[in-house]
Design a protein around this motif. Structure first.
Motif, mmCIF file in Angstrom:
data_model
loop_
_atom_site.group_PDB
_atom_site.id
_atom_site.type_symbol
_atom_site.label_atom_id
_atom_site.label_comp_id
_atom_site.label_asym_id
_atom_site.label_seq_id
_atom_site.Cartn_x
_atom_site.Cartn_y
_atom_site.Cartn_z
ATOM 1 N N GLU A 144 5.042 12.853 -7.529
ATOM 2 C CA GLU A 144 4.934 12.134 -6.265
ATOM 3 C C GLU A 144 4.602 13.070 -5.110
ATOM 4 N N ASP A 145 4.756 14.367 -5.312
ATOM 5 C CA ASP A 145 4.395 15.336 -4.273
ATOM 6 C C ASP A 145 2.911 15.249 -3.927
ATOM 7 N N LEU A 146 2.113 14.739 -4.856
ATOM 8 C CA LEU A 146 0.677 14.632 -4.634
ATOM 9 C C LEU A 146 0.270 13.296 -4.029
ATOM 10 N N LEU A 147 1.231 12.413 -3.769
ATOM 11 C CA LEU A 147 0.898 11.087 -3.264
ATOM 12 C C LEU A 147 0.097 11.154 -1.967
ATOM 13 N N ASP A 148 0.478 12.027 -1.041
ATOM 14 C CA ASP A 148 -0.260 12.117 0.217
ATOM 15 C C ASP A 148 -1.708 12.535 -0.007
ATOM 16 N N ARG A 149 -1.947 13.363 -0.993
ATOM 17 C CA ARG A 149 -3.323 13.776 -1.302
ATOM 18 C C ARG A 149 -4.123 12.621 -1.913
ATOM 19 N N TYR A 150 -3.474 11.844 -2.786
ATOM 20 C CA TYR A 150 -4.151 10.690 -3.361
ATOM 21 C C TYR A 150 -4.479 9.665 -2.276
ATOM 22 N N LEU A 151 -3.545 9.447 -1.347
ATOM 23 C CA LEU A 151 -3.797 8.514 -0.252
ATOM 24 C C LEU A 151 -4.935 9.007 0.639
ATOM 25 N N ALA A 152 -4.962 10.303 0.916
ATOM 26 C CA ALA A 152 -6.054 10.870 1.723
ATOM 27 C C ALA A 152 -7.400 10.696 1.023
ATOM 28 N N GLU A 153 -7.427 10.924 -0.279
ATOM 29 C CA GLU A 153 -8.677 10.749 -1.021
ATOM 30 C C GLU A 153 -9.112 9.291 -1.011
ATOM 31 N N TYR A 154 -8.166 8.376 -1.207
ATOM 32 C CA TYR A 154 -8.478 6.953 -1.203
ATOM 33 C C TYR A 154 -9.054 6.542 0.151
ATOM 34 N N TRP A 155 -8.448 7.032 1.222
ATOM 35 C CA TRP A 155 -8.916 6.752 2.578
ATOM 36 C C TRP A 155 -10.314 7.321 2.782
ATOM 37 N N TRP A 156 -10.531 8.574 2.372
ATOM 38 C CA TRP A 156 -11.828 9.233 2.532
ATOM 39 C C TRP A 156 -12.912 8.483 1.754
ATOM 40 N N ARG A 157 -12.609 8.098 0.524
ATOM 41 C CA ARG A 157 -13.592 7.363 -0.275
ATOM 42 C C ARG A 157 -13.915 6.009 0.356
ATOM 43 N N GLY A 158 -12.940 5.385 1.008
ATOM 44 C CA GLY A 158 -13.184 4.132 1.709
ATOM 45 C C GLY A 158 -14.128 4.310 2.887
ATOM 46 N N LEU A 159 -14.046 5.457 3.531
ATOM 47 C CA LEU A 159 -14.949 5.756 4.649
ATOM 48 C C LEU A 159 -16.329 6.157 4.171
ATOM 49 N N ASN A 160 -16.447 6.631 2.957
ATOM 50 C CA ASN A 160 -17.703 7.157 2.430
ATOM 51 C C ASN A 160 -18.185 6.353 1.237
ATOM 52 N N LYS A 161 -18.379 5.087 1.458
ATOM 53 C CA LYS A 161 -18.885 4.230 0.375
ATOM 54 C C LYS A 161 -20.382 4.474 0.252
ATOM 55 N N THR A 162 -20.727 5.313 -0.688
ATOM 56 C CA THR A 162 -22.113 5.693 -0.890
ATOM 57 C C THR A 162 -22.363 5.909 -2.375
ATOM 58 N N ASP A 163 -23.608 5.881 -2.756
ATOM 59 C CA ASP A 163 -23.951 6.137 -4.151
ATOM 60 C C ASP A 163 -23.777 7.613 -4.498
ATOM 61 N N ASN A 164 -23.938 8.480 -3.510
ATOM 62 C CA ASN A 164 -23.852 9.909 -3.779
ATOM 63 C C ASN A 164 -22.632 10.503 -3.074
ATOM 64 N N ILE A 165 -21.477 10.330 -3.698
ATOM 65 C CA ILE A 165 -20.217 10.793 -3.115
ATOM 66 C C ILE A 165 -20.178 12.312 -3.012
#
Length: 68
Positions: free
Chosen positions: A32-53
């Motif tokens: 669970e120590d990595l939860l904040d990193r997973y949330l940050a990645e999820y947020w970032w991917r939501g902002l960068n909805k593109t074919d070429n991530i």
């Protein structure tokens, strides 16, 4: 219910539950120590909805580390 924002506990829980399940499922047993990193990645991917991530990742790394 908050009279100013209209937010209520049920609405917050209904938004949080699918996100939590999706993140926890992706964590695949990591700590669970990595939860904040997973949330940050999820947020970032939501902002960068593109074919070429990968290009989006390089662009953002350049903004963070090369062009501060």
């Amino acid at each position: 219910m908050d009279p100013e924002t209209g937010a209520n506990t049920q609405r917050i829980e209904s938004l949080w539950r699918p996100l939590r399940l999706k993140i926890v499922k992706k964590m695949c047993g990591t700590t669970e120590d990595l939860l904040d990193r997973y949330l940050a990645e999820y947020w970032w991917r939501g902002l960068n909805k593109t074919d070429n991530i990968f290009d989006a990742f390089l662009r953002d790394m350049k903004l963070c580390f090369v062009d501060p």
